[in-house]
Design an enzyme around this catalytic site. Structure first.
Site, PDB file in Angstrom:
ATOM      1  N   HIS A   1       0.809  -1.216  -0.074  1.00  0.00           N
ATOM      2  CA  HIS A   1      -0.156  -0.034   0.037  1.00  0.00           C
ATOM      3  C   HIS A   1       0.977   1.309  -0.138  1.00  0.00           C
ATOM      4  O   HIS A   1       0.560   2.250  -0.742  1.00  0.00           O
ATOM      5  CB  HIS A   1      -0.927  -0.020   1.295  1.00  0.00           C
ATOM      6  CG  HIS A   1      -2.085  -0.793   1.266  1.00  0.00           C
ATOM      7  ND1 HIS A   1      -2.229  -1.784   2.406  1.00  0.00           N
ATOM      8  CD2 HIS A   1      -2.889  -1.452   0.403  1.00  0.00           C
ATOM      9  CE1 HIS A   1      -2.974  -2.600   2.227  1.00  0.00           C
ATOM     10  NE2 HIS A   1      -3.615  -2.217   1.038  1.00  0.00           N
TER      11      HIS A   1
ATOM     12  N   LYS B   1     -16.070  -6.818   3.893  1.00  0.00           N
ATOM     13  CA  LYS B   1     -15.283  -7.780   4.630  1.00  0.00           C
ATOM     14  C   LYS B   1     -15.507  -7.279   6.314  1.00  0.00           C
ATOM     15  O   LYS B   1     -15.539  -5.991   6.382  1.00  0.00           O
ATOM     16  CB  LYS B   1     -13.934  -7.539   4.294  1.00  0.00           C
ATOM     17  CG  LYS B   1     -13.455  -7.603   2.899  1.00  0.00           C
ATOM     18  CD  LYS B   1     -12.165  -7.252   2.710  1.00  0.00           C
ATOM     19  CE  LYS B   1     -11.704  -7.045   1.198  1.00  0.00           C
ATOM     20  NZ  LYS B   1     -10.310  -6.211   0.867  1.00  0.00           N
TER      21      LYS B   1
ATOM     22  N   ARG C   1      -2.157  -5.767  -8.457  1.00  0.00           N
ATOM     23  CA  ARG C   1      -0.948  -6.958  -8.030  1.00  0.00           C
ATOM     24  C   ARG C   1      -0.913  -8.041  -9.038  1.00  0.00           C
ATOM     25  O   ARG C   1       0.056  -8.069  -9.701  1.00  0.00           O
ATOM     26  CB  ARG C   1      -1.488  -7.528  -6.720  1.00  0.00           C
ATOM     27  CG  ARG C   1      -0.994  -6.858  -5.694  1.00  0.00           C
ATOM     28  CD  ARG C   1      -1.597  -7.293  -3.999  1.00  0.00           C
ATOM     29  NE  ARG C   1      -2.793  -6.961  -4.313  1.00  0.00           N
ATOM     30  CZ  ARG C   1      -3.622  -6.968  -3.407  1.00  0.00           C
ATOM     31  NH1 ARG C   1      -3.273  -7.307  -1.936  1.00  0.00           N
ATOM     32  NH2 ARG C   1      -4.978  -6.838  -3.141  1.00  0.00           N
TER      33      ARG C   1
ATOM     34  N   SER D   1      -2.823  -7.664   2.847  1.00  0.00           N
ATOM     35  CA  SER D   1      -3.329  -7.565   4.234  1.00  0.00           C
ATOM     36  C   SER D   1      -3.812  -8.924   4.982  1.00  0.00           C
ATOM     37  O   SER D   1      -3.306  -9.126   6.036  1.00  0.00           O
ATOM     38  CB  SER D   1      -4.546  -6.504   4.590  1.00  0.00           C
ATOM     39  OG  SER D   1      -4.019  -5.184   4.287  1.00  0.00           O
TER      40      SER D   1
HETATM   41  P1  ADP Z   1      -5.896  -6.030   0.313  1.00  0.00           P
HETATM   42  O1  ADP Z   1      -6.995  -5.949   1.666  1.00  0.00           O
HETATM   43  O2  ADP Z   1      -6.215  -6.836  -0.940  1.00  0.00           O
HETATM   44  O3  ADP Z   1      -4.669  -5.767   1.001  1.00  0.00           O
HETATM   45  P2  ADP Z   1      -7.105  -3.073   0.028  1.00  0.00           P
HETATM   46  O4  ADP Z   1      -8.386  -3.114   0.036  1.00  0.00           O
HETATM   47  O5  ADP Z   1      -6.592  -2.360   1.582  1.00  0.00           O
HETATM   48  O6  ADP Z   1      -6.287  -4.458  -0.285  1.00  0.00           O
HETATM   49  O7  ADP Z   1      -6.292  -2.253  -0.803  1.00  0.00           O
HETATM   50  C1  ADP Z   1      -6.149  -1.063  -1.518  1.00  0.00           C
HETATM   51  C2  ADP Z   1      -5.679  -0.724  -2.722  1.00  0.00           C
HETATM   52  O8  ADP Z   1      -4.351  -1.250  -2.562  1.00  0.00           O
HETATM   53  C3  ADP Z   1      -6.105  -1.604  -3.850  1.00  0.00           C
HETATM   54  O9  ADP Z   1      -6.182  -0.867  -4.987  1.00  0.00           O
HETATM   55  C4  ADP Z   1      -5.133  -2.791  -3.847  1.00  0.00           C
HETATM   56  O10 ADP Z   1      -5.322  -3.276  -5.334  1.00  0.00           O
HETATM   57  C5  ADP Z   1      -3.990  -2.024  -3.689  1.00  0.00           C
HETATM   58  N1  ADP Z   1      -2.706  -2.936  -2.994  1.00  0.00           N
HETATM   59  C6  ADP Z   1      -3.060  -3.743  -2.033  1.00  0.00           C
HETATM   60  N2  ADP Z   1      -1.935  -4.569  -1.697  1.00  0.00           N
HETATM   61  C7  ADP Z   1      -1.196  -4.305  -2.769  1.00  0.00           C
HETATM   62  C8  ADP Z   1       0.260  -4.668  -3.080  1.00  0.00           C
HETATM   63  N3  ADP Z   1       0.992  -5.502  -2.404  1.00  0.00           N
HETATM   64  N4  ADP Z   1       0.754  -3.842  -4.114  1.00  0.00           N
HETATM   65  C9  ADP Z   1       0.125  -3.033  -5.004  1.00  0.00           C
HETATM   66  N5  ADP Z   1      -1.119  -2.626  -4.419  1.00  0.00           N
HETATM   67  C10 ADP Z   1      -1.725  -3.330  -3.344  1.00  0.00           C
END
Ligand code: ADP
Length: 159
Positions: A17, A41, A90, A128
């Protein structure tokens, strides 16, 4: 002023992130990191905790604001005069959902653009939920979350 939004659950924020937030912050005068309150979620961290962890991780970025929101992202974007939504991608697994969301948002509000930044190769596997799983089983997550919040996250997840 060009305002962009980086939305997500950030439950909790990961280095993946942070990479996207840093890159997005260079694309706008102001970047709003928007923490989704009532996602479908069931989050492990409260909205307030997720906001605070993000704040603590990004003190060095001067043009960002961390806030929470509920309801439609597009309404939140309009209310904040943002014309740009920046998301991380990703793998193919993210694509279908993100593609659908961006098309819906385009239908709802044609003048707001969604752009995707490809994940840094080293963070492609990071999510996460994976971090929570590793931490709950006492694994080392120090390479996956910002140093400044490592202790907070580990303590909180080992409870
Ligand atoms: P998650 O729960 O899947 O980690 P979130 O809903 O918090 O994801 O994600 C917020 C944004 O950050 C989304 O656009 C997601 O694709 C992106 N994101 C999450 N993890 C990564 C990563 N490791 N690399 C790039 N973008 C990411």
């Amino acid at each position: 002023m060009k305002i962009a939004i980086c939305p997500g659950s950030f439950d909790p924020v990961t280095n993946g992130h942070i990479d996207i937030i840093e890159r997005a912050s260079k694309m706008a005068d102001k970047l709003i990191v928007a923490v989704l309150e009532n996602s479908s979620k069931q989050p492990s961290f409260s909205t307030n905790e997720r906001v605070e962890l993000l704040k603590k991780s990004t003190t060095y970025l001067k043009n960002i604001e961390i806030v929470s929101f509920s309801g439609l992202l597009i309404d939140f974007a309009k209310k904040n005069n943002a014309r740009l939504i920046v998301k991380g991608l990703r793998a193919v697994s993210d694509f279908e959902y993100e593609f659908q969301m961006s098309l819906i948002n385009k239908e709802l509000s044609p003048d707001i653009e969604t752009v995707f930044l490809t994940s840094a190769a080293k963070y492609m596997f990071l999510s996460s939920s994976v971090i929570k799983e590793v931490a709950k089983n006492k694994g080392d997550i120090s390479a996956f979350v910002p140093k400044k919040i490592l202790k907070d996250v580990v303590e909180r997840l080992s409870k």
